[in-house]
Design a protein around this motif. Structure first.
Motif, PDB file in Angstrom:
ATOM      1  N   ASN A   1      -5.074  59.378  18.366  1.00 35.34           N
ATOM      2  CA  ASN A   1      -5.571  59.928  19.566  1.00 35.34           C
ATOM      3  C   ASN A   1      -5.991  61.306  19.132  1.00 35.34           C
TER       4      ASN A   1
ATOM      5  N   LYS B   1      -7.817  64.984  20.760  1.00 37.04           N
ATOM      6  CA  LYS B   1      -8.216  65.853  21.748  1.00 37.04           C
ATOM      7  C   LYS B   1      -9.351  66.985  21.404  1.00 37.04           C
TER       8      LYS B   1
ATOM      9  N   ASP C   1     -17.136  67.406  23.653  1.00 37.00           N
ATOM     10  CA  ASP C   1     -17.277  66.277  23.307  1.00 37.00           C
ATOM     11  C   ASP C   1     -17.598  65.777  21.988  1.00 37.00           C
TER      12      ASP C   1
ATOM     13  N   TYR D   1     -18.467  62.382  19.175  1.00 36.69           N
ATOM     14  CA  TYR D   1     -18.375  60.602  18.637  1.00 36.69           C
ATOM     15  C   TYR D   1     -17.612  60.484  17.341  1.00 36.69           C
TER      16      TYR D   1
ATOM     17  N   THR E   1     -16.687  56.327  18.964  1.00 38.97           N
ATOM     18  CA  THR E   1     -16.153  56.427  20.152  1.00 38.97           C
ATOM     19  C   THR E   1     -16.528  57.480  21.056  1.00 38.97           C
TER      20      THR E   1
ATOM     21  N   ALA F   1     -15.284  60.865  22.468  1.00 38.00           N
ATOM     22  CA  ALA F   1     -14.271  61.604  22.701  1.00 38.00           C
ATOM     23  C   ALA F   1     -14.488  62.651  23.372  1.00 38.00           C
ATOM     24  N   SER F   2     -13.937  62.837  24.735  1.00 34.92           N
ATOM     25  CA  SER F   2     -14.372  63.675  25.748  1.00 34.92           C
ATOM     26  C   SER F   2     -13.496  65.095  25.305  1.00 34.92           C
TER      27      SER F   2
ATOM     28  N   GLN G   1      -9.691  66.579  26.481  1.00 34.04           N
ATOM     29  CA  GLN G   1      -8.404  65.597  26.970  1.00 34.04           C
ATOM     30  C   GLN G   1      -8.216  64.767  25.625  1.00 34.04           C
ATOM     31  N   TRP G   2      -7.245  64.019  26.024  1.00 29.29           N
ATOM     32  CA  TRP G   2      -6.605  63.099  24.909  1.00 29.29           C
ATOM     33  C   TRP G   2      -7.613  61.787  25.040  1.00 29.29           C
ATOM     34  N   ASN G   3      -7.914  61.332  23.884  1.00 26.99           N
ATOM     35  CA  ASN G   3      -8.791  60.205  23.826  1.00 26.99           C
ATOM     36  C   ASN G   3      -8.101  59.091  22.613  1.00 26.99           C
ATOM     37  N   THR G   4      -7.981  57.940  23.024  1.00 33.37           N
ATOM     38  CA  THR G   4      -7.291  56.988  22.063  1.00 33.37           C
ATOM     39  C   THR G   4      -8.501  56.427  21.252  1.00 33.37           C
ATOM     40  N   ILE G   5      -8.552  56.643  19.851  1.00 34.52           N
ATOM     41  CA  ILE G   5      -9.692  56.190  19.064  1.00 34.52           C
ATOM     42  C   ILE G   5      -9.176  54.650  18.313  1.00 34.52           C
TER      43      ILE G   5
END
Length: 138
Positions: free
Chosen positions: A75, A77, A81, A83, A102, A104-105, A108-112
């Protein structure tokens, strides 16, 4: 008890119950779906700072990143934003990166990457060479 006193007590009790009921859904809505898993994973989060001009984190000669048993995913954060892809560094094969980035915003947490085993060695590949800061957890 007089009628006026009964109305006052009933109104106060109704207001108290109503305020508790109004708070309960809001508290529930902000809680993660799996509180114990999310909290323990993000509790192990570490900050990162990828300098301008580079497309990956960490920068060599720094050691690669390593997944822990706290998370089953990788993940990130970022503050803005970005990629991002994950590149894996297996001990018995050549390193390889995910085939696509991916989005990633920021904030916030983003799962890659999902289903990552503890001990997996990896690094992040960024599509942009712009400065990037934030947190990661794996």
């Amino acid at each position: 008890m007089t009628l006026r006193k009964r109305v006052a007590v009933t109104t106060a009790a109704a207001a108290l119950i109503g305020s508790c009921a109004a708070l309960a859904p809001a508290a529930h809505a902000s809680a993660p779906q799996s509180p114990s898993a999310a909290v323990s994973c993000y509790d192990s989060a570490r900050s990162y700072s990828k300098p301008d001009g580079n497309g990956w984190y960490p920068q060599l000669p720094s050691p690669y990143l390593k997944a822990t048993s706290a998370c089953a995913d990788i993940n990130i954060k970022p503050n803005t934003d970005r990629y991002i892809a994950v590149c894996f560094v297996p001990s018995s094969a050549p390193e390889y990166c995910q085939s696509s980035y991916t989005l990633a915003s920021g904030g916030q947490w983003n799962t890659i990457a999902t289903g990552v085993q503890s001990g997996t060695v990896f690094y992040f590949a960024f599509r942009s060479t712009a400065l990037s800061n934030g947190y990661w957890a794996a």
